[in-house]
Design a protein around this motif. Structure first.
Motif, mmCIF file in Angstrom:
data_model
loop_
_atom_site.group_PDB
_atom_site.id
_atom_site.type_symbol
_atom_site.label_atom_id
_atom_site.label_comp_id
_atom_site.label_asym_id
_atom_site.label_seq_id
_atom_site.Cartn_x
_atom_site.Cartn_y
_atom_site.Cartn_z
ATOM 1 N N VAL A 95 -14.033 4.577 4.458
ATOM 2 C CA VAL A 95 -15.053 4.083 4.628
ATOM 3 C C VAL A 95 -15.231 2.768 5.559
ATOM 4 C CG1 VAL A 95 -17.351 3.119 3.492
ATOM 5 C CG2 VAL A 95 -16.319 4.996 2.539
ATOM 6 N N ARG A 96 -14.383 1.952 5.239
ATOM 7 C CA ARG A 96 -14.201 0.567 5.806
ATOM 8 C C ARG A 96 -13.959 0.816 7.490
ATOM 9 N NH1 ARG A 96 -13.878 -4.744 4.620
ATOM 10 N NH2 ARG A 96 -12.585 -6.038 6.088
ATOM 11 N N HIS A 97 -13.086 1.690 7.541
ATOM 12 C CA HIS A 97 -12.512 1.981 8.928
ATOM 13 C C HIS A 97 -13.479 2.726 9.642
ATOM 14 C CE1 HIS A 97 -9.720 3.317 12.280
ATOM 15 N NE2 HIS A 97 -10.461 4.280 12.178
ATOM 16 N N MET A 98 -14.489 3.466 9.309
ATOM 17 C CA MET A 98 -15.459 3.977 10.291
ATOM 18 C C MET A 98 -16.413 2.854 10.605
ATOM 19 S SD MET A 98 -18.447 6.985 9.818
ATOM 20 C CE MET A 98 -17.507 8.458 9.737
ATOM 21 N N MET A 99 -16.790 1.974 9.431
ATOM 22 C CA MET A 99 -17.755 0.809 9.775
ATOM 23 C C MET A 99 -17.181 -0.034 10.771
ATOM 24 S SD MET A 99 -19.130 0.158 5.843
ATOM 25 C CE MET A 99 -20.283 1.307 5.070
ATOM 26 N N LEU A 116 -20.431 2.675 19.276
ATOM 27 C CA LEU A 116 -21.483 3.232 18.603
ATOM 28 C C LEU A 116 -22.252 4.437 19.185
ATOM 29 C CD1 LEU A 116 -23.171 2.700 15.997
ATOM 30 C CD2 LEU A 116 -24.527 1.221 17.344
ATOM 31 N N GLY A 117 -22.744 4.500 20.263
ATOM 32 C CA GLY A 117 -23.041 5.557 21.000
ATOM 33 C C GLY A 117 -22.337 6.900 20.810
ATOM 34 N N GLN A 118 -20.847 6.779 20.949
ATOM 35 C CA GLN A 118 -20.072 7.760 21.028
ATOM 36 C C GLN A 118 -20.110 8.217 19.392
ATOM 37 O OE1 GLN A 118 -16.764 5.620 22.598
ATOM 38 N NE2 GLN A 118 -16.939 6.590 24.522
ATOM 39 N N LEU A 119 -20.010 7.259 18.578
ATOM 40 C CA LEU A 119 -20.060 7.768 17.065
ATOM 41 C C LEU A 119 -21.204 8.531 16.730
ATOM 42 C CD1 LEU A 119 -17.829 7.377 14.777
ATOM 43 C CD2 LEU A 119 -19.045 5.380 14.039
ATOM 44 N N LYS A 120 -22.272 8.161 17.363
ATOM 45 C CA LYS A 120 -23.664 8.776 16.969
ATOM 46 C C LYS A 120 -23.580 10.285 17.453
ATOM 47 C CE LYS A 120 -26.762 4.971 16.488
ATOM 48 N NZ LYS A 120 -27.791 3.948 16.895
ATOM 49 N N GLN A 142 -24.907 5.035 6.961
ATOM 50 C CA GLN A 142 -24.441 3.614 6.420
ATOM 51 C C GLN A 142 -23.623 2.955 7.482
ATOM 52 O OE1 GLN A 142 -25.584 2.195 3.799
ATOM 53 N NE2 GLN A 142 -24.198 0.277 3.316
ATOM 54 N N SER A 143 -22.832 3.362 8.079
ATOM 55 C CA SER A 143 -21.978 2.970 9.172
ATOM 56 C C SER A 143 -22.738 2.228 10.125
ATOM 57 C CB SER A 143 -20.891 3.731 9.705
ATOM 58 O OG SER A 143 -19.939 4.077 8.583
ATOM 59 N N THR A 324 -17.288 -5.467 4.647
ATOM 60 C CA THR A 324 -16.817 -5.563 3.155
ATOM 61 C C THR A 324 -18.228 -5.327 2.364
ATOM 62 O OG1 THR A 324 -15.115 -7.031 3.711
ATOM 63 C CG2 THR A 324 -15.874 -6.937 1.552
ATOM 64 N N ALA A 325 -19.035 -5.828 2.606
ATOM 65 C CA ALA A 325 -20.274 -5.572 1.919
ATOM 66 C C ALA A 325 -20.860 -4.384 1.959
ATOM 67 C CB ALA A 325 -21.267 -6.555 2.262
ATOM 68 N N GLY A 326 -20.885 -3.924 3.235
ATOM 69 C CA GLY A 326 -21.403 -2.403 3.541
ATOM 70 C C GLY A 326 -20.453 -1.358 2.847
ATOM 71 N N THR A 327 -19.194 -1.759 2.888
ATOM 72 C CA THR A 327 -18.289 -0.933 2.210
ATOM 73 C C THR A 327 -18.637 -0.524 0.599
ATOM 74 O OG1 THR A 327 -16.437 -1.319 3.679
ATOM 75 C CG2 THR A 327 -15.620 -0.064 1.563
ATOM 76 N N GLN A 328 -18.654 -1.844 0.158
ATOM 77 C CA GLN A 328 -18.961 -2.090 -1.499
ATOM 78 C C GLN A 328 -20.268 -1.306 -1.833
ATOM 79 O OE1 GLN A 328 -18.770 -5.978 -2.206
ATOM 80 N NE2 GLN A 328 -16.153 -5.862 -2.314
ATOM 81 N N SER A 329 -21.482 -1.469 -0.696
ATOM 82 C CA SER A 329 -22.443 -0.776 -1.166
ATOM 83 C C SER A 329 -22.436 0.679 -0.806
ATOM 84 C CB SER A 329 -23.548 -1.383 -0.220
ATOM 85 O OG SER A 329 -24.834 -0.489 -0.157
ATOM 86 N N PHE A 330 -21.748 1.245 -0.104
ATOM 87 C CA PHE A 330 -21.783 2.716 0.165
ATOM 88 C C PHE A 330 -21.034 3.213 -1.048
ATOM 89 C CE2 PHE A 330 -19.365 6.461 1.467
ATOM 90 C CZ PHE A 330 -20.207 7.246 1.819
ATOM 91 N N LEU A 331 -19.916 2.499 -1.362
ATOM 92 C CA LEU A 331 -19.062 2.887 -2.704
ATOM 93 C C LEU A 331 -19.975 3.000 -3.846
ATOM 94 C CD1 LEU A 331 -15.679 1.376 -1.929
ATOM 95 C CD2 LEU A 331 -16.209 3.890 -1.557
#
Length: 429
Positions: A95-99, A116-120, A142-143, A324-331
């Motif tokens: 999760v953290r890696h993708m973000m 970001l466009g490539q990931l989309k 979430q990412s 870090t906050a985004g990872t915790q929120s997703f989990l």
């Protein structure tokens, strides 16, 4: 269900290996079909750029080795060639890696926005092939949200130094005044658009854009006052250009040594500046051995890029905190999702037990039994059926030393501890 990321990037592997692992658009449908059918991955997405190839997966926890075997077979490589270069991230680290990737923190150019466009695009492709389900869809969304926060709440994206900018910056070391030079841009994607913009800002006035689709080449060229041509027309214009920058998705080289040699004879030793941003490469590596040719690949842009990293270190730290906050929120969302599924299953089982007891009670009533006796029996039957299996499991867990199960039971049912209920723990015996 485990979340996995398997990847290879500019830090772990040279260009020669990265280009052999790249996925071409023509083989994506085949890749998705094989990947899910043979590896135990129920959901999958593929990201393939000049700097990285990554597979994002939801599936069995032990499917990583199966994916690695599939990948080596798909690209005709030995597993040993990949094992030392590939990294594997699981669950929270995945999760953290993708973000970090979405936010540009894992890029060669720190904070570059193109990824970001490539990931989309990667997410859209996975959905198109029916390969992205509830887990990956939530992770991608979430990412993207976290990446947007990184862009708006930190300085990571201010005056970004892209690969395109780095390529043009290197050209200025070869040509002091680029207003007299003609640029040939091969490809017509987002990277080439950026290259055209930076070249124009550096003084270039004459543009040729070569692309497989002539209409797209003309649109991009005309925006800079240039001319669009097809890839087959490149040999005819080669002697008249000075700067060549290429970025296509072609699986084979577009510009070969022979064509450049013939053009050099006509140029009378006027130098060429070439940057091949593509993976796999668009320009044959042997072209770099020719006199008067300065050929660079995406891996040669480090000096410009290192300055970019140093100037953004503070912003990067802020961005890491958001990730870090985004990872915790997703989990937390995933745990809640798992709880919902468990509660649904629990309720369904309770309803089945209830229906069995009600049917027994109705049969008794139809046979003329006393209604009060039937209702009391119904209550006892439902209670016994609902509590039997949990009671057995609590006794079993306690006997095995897992005394925390009793605490969970009290918490679930909000039971108060009575003095005479407290049994001595093993330590007190």
């Amino acid at each position: 269900m485990a979340l996995l990321t398997l990847g290879i990037n500019h830090r772990t592997a040279p260009l020669e290996l990265r280009e052999r692992v790249a996925f071409t658009p023509e083989r994506m449908a085949e890749a998705f079909a094989e990947l899910r059918a043979t590896t135990g991955a129920s959901e999958a997405a593929i990201l393939s750029t000049c700097n990285r190839t990554e597979l994002y997966l939801a599936g069995d926890d032990d499917c990583a080795q199966a994916v690695l075997r599939w990948l080596s077979g798909f690209h005709g490589l030995e597993i040993a060639e990949l094992e030392n270069a590939f990294y594997i991230h699981r669950d929270s680290e995945a999760v953290r890696h993708m973000m970090r990737v979405a936010s540009g923190l894992d890029s060669m150019v720190l904070g570059e926005p193109q990824i970001l466009g490539q990931l989309k695009d990667s997410y859209a492709l996975a959905r198109e092939h029916g390969a992205s389900g509830v887990f990956l869809s939530r992770l991608f969304e979430q990412s993207f949200t976290v990446a947007k926060r990184v862009r708006t709440e930190t300085a990571i994206g201010e005056n970004p130094v892209s690969v395109a900018y780095a390529a043009v910056s290197m050209a200025s070391h070869i040509f002091a005044d680029m207003s007299h030079n003609t640029a040939l841009l091969i490809g017509a994607g987002q990277t080439i658009e950026l290259v055209a913009r930076h070249l124009a800002e550096a003084g270039v006035r004459k543009f040729l854009v070569a692309n497989r689709t002539l209409e797209r080449a003309q649109t991009l060229a005309e925006a800079r006052g240039g001319r669009g041509i097809t890839l087959s027309e490149i040999p005819g214009v080669l002697a008249n250009v000075d700067i060549i920058i290429s970025s296509t998705a072609s699986p084979l080289p577009i510009l070969g040594k022979g064509a450049v040699e013939r053009a050099l004879r006509k140029r009378k030793h006027r130098p060429y500046f070439m940057v091949d941003i593509a993976v796999p490469r668009d320009i044959e590596p042997e072209v770099g051995s020719l006199a008067d040719v300065y050929l660079y690949t995406v891996d040669d842009l480090h000096s410009v890029i290192e300055e970019n990293v140093r100037s953004r270190e503070g912003a990067a730290r802020e961005a890491e905190n958001l990730i870090t906050a985004g990872t915790q929120s997703f989990l937390s969302q995933l745990r809640a999702l798992d709880a919902v599924a468990t509660l649904k299953q629990f309720r369904q089982r309770a309803e089945i037990l209830r229906d069995i007891e009600i049917e027994k009670a109705l049969r008794s009533l139809r046979n003329g039994s006393d209604p009060e006796t039937v209702l009391r029996g119904l209550g006892r039957g439902i209670t016994n059926k609902l509590l039997h299996e949990p009671s057995v499991q609590v006794r079993k867990a306690t006997a095995e030393g897992r005394v925390e199960v009793t605490s969970w039971l009290r918490e679930l049912h909000q039971l108060e501890v009575q003095e005479d209920d407290v049994s001595p723990t093993p330590e007190k015996l």
